[in-house]
Every structure is written in C-alpha cells, then in structure tokens.
Scaffold this active site. Structure first.
Site, PDB file in Angstrom:
ATOM      1  CE  LYS A 113      69.880  81.097  46.046  1.00  0.00           C
ATOM      2  NZ  LYS A 113      68.691  81.483  46.819  1.00  0.00           N
ATOM      3  CE  LYS A 199      69.028  74.548  41.930  1.00  0.00           C
ATOM      4  NZ  LYS A 199      68.624  74.809  43.255  1.00  0.00           N
ATOM      5  CE  LYS A 202      60.938  80.242  42.045  1.00  0.00           C
ATOM      6  NZ  LYS A 202      60.705  80.553  43.468  1.00  0.00           N
TER       7      LYS A 202
HETATM    8  P1  AMP Z   1      62.803  78.028  45.292  1.00  0.00           P
HETATM    9  O1  AMP Z   1      62.391  78.306  43.907  1.00  0.00           O
HETATM   10  O2  AMP Z   1      64.287  78.057  45.456  1.00  0.00           O
HETATM   11  O3  AMP Z   1      62.074  78.827  46.308  1.00  0.00           O
HETATM   12  O4  AMP Z   1      62.425  76.500  45.557  1.00  0.00           O
HETATM   13  C1  AMP Z   1      61.139  76.083  45.989  1.00  0.00           C
HETATM   14  C2  AMP Z   1      61.035  74.574  46.040  1.00  0.00           C
HETATM   15  O5  AMP Z   1      61.228  74.007  44.727  1.00  0.00           O
HETATM   16  C3  AMP Z   1      62.072  73.882  46.935  1.00  0.00           C
HETATM   17  O6  AMP Z   1      61.454  72.807  47.618  1.00  0.00           O
HETATM   18  C4  AMP Z   1      63.096  73.387  45.962  1.00  0.00           C
HETATM   19  O7  AMP Z   1      63.790  72.262  46.460  1.00  0.00           O
HETATM   20  C5  AMP Z   1      62.243  73.020  44.761  1.00  0.00           C
HETATM   21  N1  AMP Z   1      63.007  73.093  43.509  1.00  0.00           N
HETATM   22  C6  AMP Z   1      63.580  74.196  42.973  1.00  0.00           C
HETATM   23  N2  AMP Z   1      64.205  73.904  41.799  1.00  0.00           N
HETATM   24  C7  AMP Z   1      64.005  72.570  41.594  1.00  0.00           C
HETATM   25  C8  AMP Z   1      64.377  71.661  40.540  1.00  0.00           C
HETATM   26  N3  AMP Z   1      65.069  72.059  39.480  1.00  0.00           N
HETATM   27  N4  AMP Z   1      63.993  70.371  40.661  1.00  0.00           N
HETATM   28  C9  AMP Z   1      63.276  69.963  41.726  1.00  0.00           C
HETATM   29  N5  AMP Z   1      62.892  70.757  42.742  1.00  0.00           N
HETATM   30  C10 AMP Z   1      63.240  72.054  42.688  1.00  0.00           C
END
Ligand code: AMP
Ligand code: TRP
Length: 336
Positions: A113, A199, A202
C-alpha cells in the site's frame, strides 16, 4: 465450557466483492452458530489511506447492511462499528508502545500500500496492524476468520500478545489471549478477473477486475464476458500456466455448491464460450438473494441503526473490561 469467540471485520471502503464474500463473510455465516461472534465494520482502518468524509458514514451503513444480507444472524452474532467503541483506539496506543517499529515495517500489506501512496504514507497506514490486533484482543477472540492476505497480520497479533504477556503477565496469568487465524482453503484467495495472478481487490482501478456483491445482472454478464482467459481448449484446475482458468473454475465450484471433482469432469471438454454463460448464470443466481435482502435492510434505516446501537453495547460490555485489565497490567492503577 462456553462457545469459542470469533471476531472479524471488513473496511468500509468501496463495495464488497466476491473475494471479501468467499474469503471472509461466507465463512462467518457458515460457522456462526458454533461460536459467539463479533463482526465489526472497521471504519478506523478506512482512514489509513486518503478517504472521503462525505461518504464514510454511508459506506459504513452499507457494509453493516451487507453483513445482514449475507446471512449474519443476530441470534449468534453482534454487528457493530469499530469507531463506536473507543476502547479500540485506546488499546491501540497501549499496544503501539510495546510493538517494535521493525515488525510493522516488514508487513507485506504495508509495503504494497505504501508504494501506491507515494509520498503520502500516513503513520496510520504503518500502524494499521496494531489497530487490527486491538480489534481482536479486546474480545479475547479465539478465532479470526479472514482471507489468506490477512494471515501475516494475525501472526503479528500473536507476537504482540506473547510480548505483552511476557512483559506484563505471568505464565499462569496471561493478560491477553492468543488468537488463531481461521482460513479456509477454498476461496481464501480470489483472483482478479483481468489478471489471474493478482488478488481481487477493492483498490484495483479497473472495475472489470472484480465482481461486487451489488452488481446488476448486466454488469456481471459484462465483466465475465470481458474477463481474461486463455486460448487452450478444455478447462482444468491447478495448472500454474492457467491461473485465470483455475480462478474461474474455483468461483464456479464454490458458488454452485458442487465438488471440485464434479466440476473438473463437467468442464474438462468445455470451451470458454460454453463456460462463461454458465458461470454468469451461477454468479447472478447466488447474488440475487443477497441483493434482495440488502434492499430490504437499507429500506429500514432505523432498524439498521438499532442493530448498530445494540451491537455497540454488546461490544463495549466485552471490550471495556479487557481494556481495563491491560491498563492495570501496565500499571495504570490510580483510582478516579
Ligand atoms: P478488506 O476488503 O481488505 O477489508 O478485506 C476484508 C476481508 O476480505 C478480509 O478477511 C480479507 O482477507 C478478505 N479478502 C479481501 N480480498 C480477498 C480476495 N481477493 N480473496 C479472498 N479474500 C479476500
Ligand atoms: N485488516 C482487515 C482487512 O483488510 C480488516 C480487519 C480489521 C480485520 N480489523 C480486523 C479482520 C480484525 C479481522 C479481525 O481485511
């Protein structure tokens, strides 16, 4: 013995996508009746990168509504907003003072990041994992269900606990509990639709790279139609030369509820022209009930507010005594 406790959270930045759902929230829902669960919308984490104050509150409601829409059941689970429980910020400060700086500088997510932020890296971005540790430790969580990308942060949380217990507790009377990550194999790392080696995220500038839980059938169709594939005939799992193929088959497997073996046999002779409409239909159908429930929840703002108000009370009832315990262990003992 009581139920084990689970804590997890998602940031209110942008829309939730299939990675968030399959990597995290779906697992929260599936396991919830076995555990005592706390799910927070981590709005303090959302400001570790530049954010828009005009949309923060709406984004926070949206994620809370999506938790309910995905099937979080208030009979087993508490939903709350991180910034409503001030103990999160306060414990972060206490943990900051026992966390070596170089532990944070090593974090992969920080490095990734920070590169994207250029000159504009805040102290908060570096400190992000300590706030996450506070989220987990304030609830004496046994288990933290997340996607693969968060594993390193949970290992850091464990290192902080060991250090704090070592310095301020005793082997017989540890101050904080050691949490464990709960990472499912399937869906733990959903990849981008435009590059099967990255991956789904967002923060990817391309909307075509992800399917959001609230995408319309037309958007889903368009994204799958345009997603990256390869020129090889026949579809297969686990070929390192074909990351997109593995990712799309995995999405189909999880969302259709079929086994990997069944899908491997079903798709081995298919071309993309046959598979893409099948995947499109499966994604649209599995998101439909979530979208319907989301609309219902969002139509009743006062209900959603009451869920968060109650969630805050339930969260504080656990978090405040644990914060006090840490303060006492650190020597804050002058009575008010
Ligand atoms: P965040 O969007 O960063 O707040 O992530 C929220 C949750 O989604 C966390 O548990 C991450 O590990 C999971 N997560 C985010 N992106 C992925 C992805 N591409 N594949 C699997 N899990 C994800
Ligand atoms: N850092 C997590 C993510 O981006 C979100 C998060 C914040 C979290 N606090 C947490 C996840 C506590 C689990 C437990 O995915």
């Amino acid at each position: 013995m009581g139920k084990q406790r689970v804590l997890s959270g998602v940031q209110p930045t942008g829309n939730l996508h299939l990675g968030n759902y399959l990597g995290a929230i779906r697992n929260w829902v599936e396991g919830q009746s076995q555990y005592e669960n706390f799910f927070c919308v981590v709005d303090l984490h959302a400001i570790t990168v530049p954010h828009n104050p005009a949309t923060l509150a709406a984004d926070t409601y949206k994620i809370a509504a999506l938790y309910l829409a995905c099937g979080i059941d208030l009979q087993y689970s508490t939903i709350f907003v991180q910034s409503h429980v001030s103990a999160h910020s306060e414990l972060t400060w206490l943990l900051n003072c026992i966390t070596p700086l170089n532990w944070l500088e090593r974090m992969i997510q920080f490095k990734e990041k920070a590169v994207k932020q250029g000159e504009n890296v805040s102290t908060g971005l570096l400190d992000y994992p300590v706030l996450m540790a506070a989220d987990i430790l304030l609830y004496d969580a046994d288990l933290v269900p997340v996607g693969e990308d968060q594993k390193q942060h949970i290992e850091l949380t464990r290192d902080i606990v060991i250090r704090l217990n070592d310095q301020f507790g005793s082997p017989k009377k540890p101050v904080l509990k050691l949490p464990e990550p709960l990472i499912r194999k399937e869906g733990a790392r959903v990849m981008s639709l435009t590059d099967g080696t990255k991956k789904m995220s967002k923060s990817d500038p391309s909307e075509l790279s992800r399917i959001n839980l609230l995408d319309s059938p037309d958007e889903i169709q368009k994204k799958i139609k345009r997603c990256k594939t390869d020129p090889i005939k026949g579809l297969e799992f686990d070929n390192p030369e074909r990351p997109e193929c593995n990712n799309l088959l995995t999405l189909y497997t999880i969302l259709s509820g079929k086994t990997k073996e069944v899908v491997a046999a079903e798709c081995q002779d298919m071309g993309w022209g046959q598979f893409k409409p099948l995947l499109t239909e499966t994604v649209i159908e599995s998101l439909k009930p979530i979208q319907q429930k989301y609309d219902e929840v969002m139509a009743d703002k006062s209900y959603l507010e009451s869920v968060l108000r109650e969630g805050r009370q339930q969260a504080e009832a656990i978090a405040n005594p644990i914060l006090s315990k840490v303060k006492t262990a650190l020597g804050y003992s002058i009575p008010l």
